[in-house]
Design an enzyme around this catalytic site. Sequence first.
Site, PDB file in Angstrom:
ATOM      1  N   ASN A 192       0.823  -1.218   0.000  1.00 35.11           N
ATOM      2  CA  ASN A 192       0.000   0.000   0.000  1.00 35.11           C
ATOM      3  C   ASN A 192       0.852   1.261   0.000  1.00 35.11           C
ATOM      4  N   PHE A 208       5.749 -10.058   4.029  1.00 34.42           N
ATOM      5  CA  PHE A 208       6.647  -9.028   4.574  1.00 34.42           C
ATOM      6  C   PHE A 208       5.865  -7.832   5.117  1.00 34.42           C
ATOM      7  N   LYS A 231       7.216  -1.164  10.883  1.00 37.23           N
ATOM      8  CA  LYS A 231       8.395  -1.726  11.563  1.00 37.23           C
ATOM      9  C   LYS A 231       9.189  -0.743  12.416  1.00 37.23           C
ATOM     10  N   SER A 264      11.507 -11.586  13.558  1.00 39.79           N
ATOM     11  CA  SER A 264      12.639 -10.717  13.888  1.00 39.79           C
ATOM     12  C   SER A 264      13.360 -11.239  15.118  1.00 39.79           C
ATOM     13  N   TYR A 275       5.832  -3.191  18.613  1.00 36.93           N
ATOM     14  CA  TYR A 275       6.267  -3.786  17.345  1.00 36.93           C
ATOM     15  C   TYR A 275       6.758  -5.219  17.582  1.00 36.93           C
ATOM     16  N   LYS A 311       5.349  -9.235  16.395  1.00 36.50           N
ATOM     17  CA  LYS A 311       6.092 -10.363  15.800  1.00 36.50           C
ATOM     18  C   LYS A 311       5.884 -11.628  16.643  1.00 36.50           C
ATOM     19  N   PHE A 339      18.028 -10.991  11.792  1.00 40.54           N
ATOM     20  CA  PHE A 339      18.800 -10.183  12.736  1.00 40.54           C
ATOM     21  C   PHE A 339      18.855  -8.749  12.185  1.00 40.54           C
ATOM     22  N   ASN A 340      19.976  -8.205  11.795  1.00 40.78           N
ATOM     23  CA  ASN A 340      19.968  -6.808  11.341  1.00 40.78           C
ATOM     24  C   ASN A 340      20.196  -6.714   9.830  1.00 40.78           C
ATOM     25  N   ARG A 382      25.796  -6.295  17.209  1.00 44.21           N
ATOM     26  CA  ARG A 382      24.674  -6.800  16.411  1.00 44.21           C
ATOM     27  C   ARG A 382      25.190  -7.690  15.293  1.00 44.21           C
ATOM     28  N   ARG A 405      20.705   4.170  24.009  1.00 49.44           N
ATOM     29  CA  ARG A 405      19.339   4.364  23.492  1.00 49.44           C
ATOM     30  C   ARG A 405      18.415   3.459  24.301  1.00 49.44           C
ATOM     31  N   PRO A 406      17.335   4.022  24.887  1.00 51.94           N
ATOM     32  CA  PRO A 406      16.452   3.179  25.706  1.00 51.94           C
ATOM     33  C   PRO A 406      15.957   1.959  24.918  1.00 51.94           C
TER      34      PRO A 406
HETATM   35  P1  NAD Z   1       9.620  -2.063   4.646  1.00 49.14           P
HETATM   36  O1  NAD Z   1       8.868  -1.056   5.424  1.00 49.14           O
HETATM   37  O2  NAD Z   1      10.639  -1.593   3.684  1.00 49.14           O
HETATM   38  O3  NAD Z   1       8.606  -3.041   3.865  1.00 49.14           O
HETATM   39  C1  NAD Z   1       7.339  -3.359   4.361  1.00 49.14           C
HETATM   40  C2  NAD Z   1       6.342  -2.997   3.273  1.00 49.14           C
HETATM   41  O4  NAD Z   1       5.036  -3.329   3.702  1.00 49.14           O
HETATM   42  C3  NAD Z   1       6.348  -1.506   2.942  1.00 49.14           C
HETATM   43  O5  NAD Z   1       6.590  -1.336   1.570  1.00 49.14           O
HETATM   44  C4  NAD Z   1       4.948  -1.043   3.327  1.00 49.14           C
HETATM   45  O6  NAD Z   1       4.488  -0.011   2.462  1.00 49.14           O
HETATM   46  C5  NAD Z   1       4.138  -2.324   3.247  1.00 49.14           C
HETATM   47  N1  NAD Z   1       2.953  -2.393   4.105  1.00 49.14           N
HETATM   48  C6  NAD Z   1       2.877  -2.155   5.437  1.00 49.14           C
HETATM   49  N2  NAD Z   1       1.618  -2.337   5.872  1.00 49.14           N
HETATM   50  C7  NAD Z   1       0.883  -2.713   4.786  1.00 49.14           C
HETATM   51  C8  NAD Z   1      -0.480  -3.052   4.592  1.00 49.14           C
HETATM   52  N3  NAD Z   1      -1.366  -3.011   5.600  1.00 49.14           N
HETATM   53  N4  NAD Z   1      -0.893  -3.386   3.346  1.00 49.14           N
HETATM   54  C9  NAD Z   1      -0.025  -3.411   2.298  1.00 49.14           C
HETATM   55  N5  NAD Z   1       1.277  -3.094   2.436  1.00 49.14           N
HETATM   56  C10 NAD Z   1       1.727  -2.758   3.663  1.00 49.14           C
HETATM   57  O7  NAD Z   1      10.266  -3.072   5.704  1.00 49.14           O
HETATM   58  P2  NAD Z   1      11.331  -4.215   5.494  1.00 49.14           P
HETATM   59  O8  NAD Z   1      12.582  -3.798   6.158  1.00 49.14           O
HETATM   60  O9  NAD Z   1      11.352  -4.642   4.082  1.00 49.14           O
HETATM   61  O10 NAD Z   1      10.681  -5.335   6.401  1.00 49.14           O
HETATM   62  C11 NAD Z   1       9.910  -6.386   5.862  1.00 49.14           C
HETATM   63  C12 NAD Z   1       9.428  -7.255   6.995  1.00 49.14           C
HETATM   64  O11 NAD Z   1      10.548  -7.730   7.726  1.00 49.14           O
HETATM   65  C13 NAD Z   1       8.538  -6.545   8.006  1.00 49.14           C
HETATM   66  O12 NAD Z   1       7.546  -7.453   8.427  1.00 49.14           O
HETATM   67  C14 NAD Z   1       9.474  -6.227   9.140  1.00 49.14           C
HETATM   68  O13 NAD Z   1       8.796  -6.143  10.361  1.00 49.14           O
HETATM   69  C15 NAD Z   1      10.385  -7.445   9.111  1.00 49.14           C
HETATM   70  N6  NAD Z   1      11.703  -7.218   9.687  1.00 49.14           N
HETATM   71  C16 NAD Z   1      12.459  -6.170   9.230  1.00 49.14           C
HETATM   72  C17 NAD Z   1      13.704  -5.943   9.804  1.00 49.14           C
HETATM   73  C18 NAD Z   1      14.534  -4.763   9.374  1.00 49.14           C
HETATM   74  O14 NAD Z   1      15.358  -4.298  10.172  1.00 49.14           O
HETATM   75  N7  NAD Z   1      14.377  -4.255   8.158  1.00 49.14           N
HETATM   76  C19 NAD Z   1      14.189  -6.802  10.803  1.00 49.14           C
HETATM   77  C20 NAD Z   1      13.395  -7.880  11.201  1.00 49.14           C
HETATM   78  C21 NAD Z   1      12.144  -8.071  10.638  1.00 49.14           C
HETATM   79  C1  WQD Z   2      21.887  -1.177  15.624  1.00 53.06           C
HETATM   80  C2  WQD Z   2      22.901  -0.687  16.620  1.00 53.06           C
HETATM   81  C3  WQD Z   2      22.083   1.020  18.103  1.00 53.06           C
HETATM   82  C4  WQD Z   2      21.513   4.110  15.107  1.00 53.06           C
HETATM   83  C5  WQD Z   2      16.187  -2.872  15.022  1.00 53.06           C
HETATM   84  C6  WQD Z   2      14.900  -3.349  15.630  1.00 53.06           C
HETATM   85  C7  WQD Z   2      14.794  -4.835  15.474  1.00 53.06           C
HETATM   86  C8  WQD Z   2      14.959  -5.241  14.010  1.00 53.06           C
HETATM   87  C9  WQD Z   2      16.218  -4.682  13.440  1.00 53.06           C
HETATM   88  C10 WQD Z   2      12.825  -5.236  12.944  1.00 53.06           C
HETATM   89  C11 WQD Z   2      22.306  -0.488  18.010  1.00 53.06           C
HETATM   90  C12 WQD Z   2      23.192   1.544  17.218  1.00 53.06           C
HETATM   91  C13 WQD Z   2      21.820   2.908  15.719  1.00 53.06           C
HETATM   92  C14 WQD Z   2      22.321   5.262  15.383  1.00 53.06           C
HETATM   93  C15 WQD Z   2      23.676   3.919  16.844  1.00 53.06           C
HETATM   94  N1  WQD Z   2      13.921  -4.687  13.203  1.00 53.06           N
HETATM   95  N2  WQD Z   2      22.881   2.835  16.583  1.00 53.06           N
HETATM   96  N3  WQD Z   2      23.382   5.106  16.241  1.00 53.06           N
HETATM   97  O1  WQD Z   2      18.023  -1.695  17.260  1.00 53.06           O
HETATM   98  O2  WQD Z   2      19.525  -3.637  16.639  1.00 53.06           O
HETATM   99  O3  WQD Z   2      17.279  -3.492  15.695  1.00 53.06           O
HETATM  100  O4  WQD Z   2      16.235  -3.261  13.638  1.00 53.06           O
HETATM  101  O5  WQD Z   2      12.384  -6.267  13.363  1.00 53.06           O
HETATM  102  O6  WQD Z   2      13.549  -5.202  15.949  1.00 53.06           O
HETATM  103  O7  WQD Z   2      14.903  -2.996  17.005  1.00 53.06           O
HETATM  104  O8  WQD Z   2      18.967  -1.917  14.909  1.00 53.06           O
HETATM  105  O9  WQD Z   2      20.049  -0.459  13.291  1.00 53.06           O
HETATM  106  O10 WQD Z   2      18.531   0.570  15.030  1.00 53.06           O
HETATM  107  O11 WQD Z   2      20.730  -0.362  15.713  1.00 53.06           O
HETATM  108  O12 WQD Z   2      24.636   3.852  17.625  1.00 53.06           O
HETATM  109  O13 WQD Z   2      22.074   6.359  14.889  1.00 53.06           O
HETATM  110  O14 WQD Z   2      23.351   0.615  16.199  1.00 53.06           O
HETATM  111  O15 WQD Z   2      22.206   1.511  19.401  1.00 53.06           O
HETATM  112  O16 WQD Z   2      23.261  -0.856  18.917  1.00 53.06           O
HETATM  113  P1  WQD Z   2      18.481  -2.657  16.258  1.00 53.06           P
HETATM  114  P2  WQD Z   2      19.516  -0.476  14.668  1.00 53.06           P
END
Ligand code: NAD
Ligand code: WQD
Length: 338
Positions: free
Chosen positions: A33, A82, A86, A126, A151, A155, A179-180, A232, A296-297
């Site tokens: 969307n 996906f 997030k 995640s 968030y 998950k 992971f990251n 990380r 960061r909290p």
């Molecule tokens: P992203 O935001 O780039 O992609 C998610 C997409 O979903 C977006 O394009 C958004 O527009 C779409 N979307 C959200 N709600 C929607 C809805 N109701 N209907 C249709 N489309 C919708 O995020 P990403 O980094 O590609 O993450 C993909 C998935 O992986 C997510 O579920 C996220 O929670 C999970 N994830 C991401 C990370 C990360 O750090 N990127 C880490 C762990 C898990």
């Molecule tokens: C990485 C490290 C920060 C920004 C998040 C979500 C997690 C998953 C992945 C979706 C940390 C440090 C960051 C900055 C910094 N997402 N940092 N300065 O927090 O490990 O994970 O994304 O599921 O759920 O919480 O990723 O990239 O934000 O941070 O020092 O400006 O970098 O403190 O140690 P994080 P991040």
Amino acid sequence: MQKILVTGGTGYIGSHTIVDLIQKGYDVVSVDNGVNSNISVLESIADIVGRSVVHFDGDLCDLSFCERIWAEHPDIEGIIHFAALKSVGESVEKPLIYFRNNIDSLINVLDLGQRYGAKAFVFSSSCTVYGDVKESPVTEFTPLQAAASPYGRTKQIGEQIVEDTLKDAKMKGILLRYFNPAGAHPSGKIGEAPSQIAQNLVPVITETAIGKRTKMMVYGSDYPTRDGSCVRDYIHVCDLASAHTLALSQMLSGAQTTSVDVFNLGIGQGLTVLEVIKAFEAESGVSLQYEIGARRPGDVGAIYSDNAKAQQVLGWSPQFDAKDIMRTAWAWEKSRSK
Ligand code: NAD
Ligand code: WQD
């Protein structure tokens, strides 16, 4: 060709996965969307794979919209879900928006997938489900702890919904705990392009290096780690993409015996924030303006994966390292800033 529905298809990980799926011979239907991505990504995908992708623009929380997708494509065999919001911080401020979006969309997609007889379902989970871990590496058996944010809770709940729904069902499920995710496609045509301001470390680094920010903060220098900054597990987005294709093929081939399986997707090694900054500087030749700030909290001091299960069961092996992540993320930043 087996038809796969990719929700969140114009998003960061979704777009890279569509490329991998098409290059490995799958037929893809995308849906998004645009709440955190731009539809123009589809042109970049077409540029890479040499053909256009069928796409639906709409909200997966809308059941009748979902019904329209399946009415046009009743032969969807696999689903990679996906689509989700997030941002950890935003979810603390607006929990109901996160619960409604991430849970309603999941229920609708599972419901339609089952009704139309899809055989495989991949859920984007995640490492956040592990909560405040005391030891790493974490395996899939590491007990989950309370999520640090709404968030994260979406998950945890999402995983449970998939497990309950697919228990003894014809449709198999795989939960992938990323992971990251970081880096961008080596073509330089797609990468992370969030609508909101970047919060994750690697895009913050590239935005600082290109001058979108004057400086960046390192959050905390007093953690019990090698240099005091957080550890990380940074995994290249193309390695994540290939794991999704393998997960689907595992289920579609009938090789998966359990209803739902779960895999960690990380490189299996931890890097500190300062090590990431050094790796970026070495790869780009740019000296980063950064300051050491307060913690960061909500941040966990250290978390990285044990990825042996994905390697053994899915036959997955990450092909990209931290240098590749920095090189491709920097190339992407330069190309999108033009
Ligand atoms: P992203 O935001 O780039 O992609 C998610 C997409 O979903 C977006 O394009 C958004 O527009 C779409 N979307 C959200 N709600 C929607 C809805 N109701 N209907 C249709 N489309 C919708 O995020 P990403 O980094 O590609 O993450 C993909 C998935 O992986 C997510 O579920 C996220 O929670 C999970 N994830 C991401 C990370 C990360 O750090 N990127 C880490 C762990 C898990
Ligand atoms: C990485 C490290 C920060 C920004 C998040 C979500 C997690 C998953 C992945 C979706 C940390 C440090 C960051 C900055 C910094 N997402 N940092 N300065 O927090 O490990 O994970 O994304 O599921 O759920 O919480 O990723 O990239 O934000 O941070 O020092 O400006 O970098 O403190 O140690 P994080 P991040």
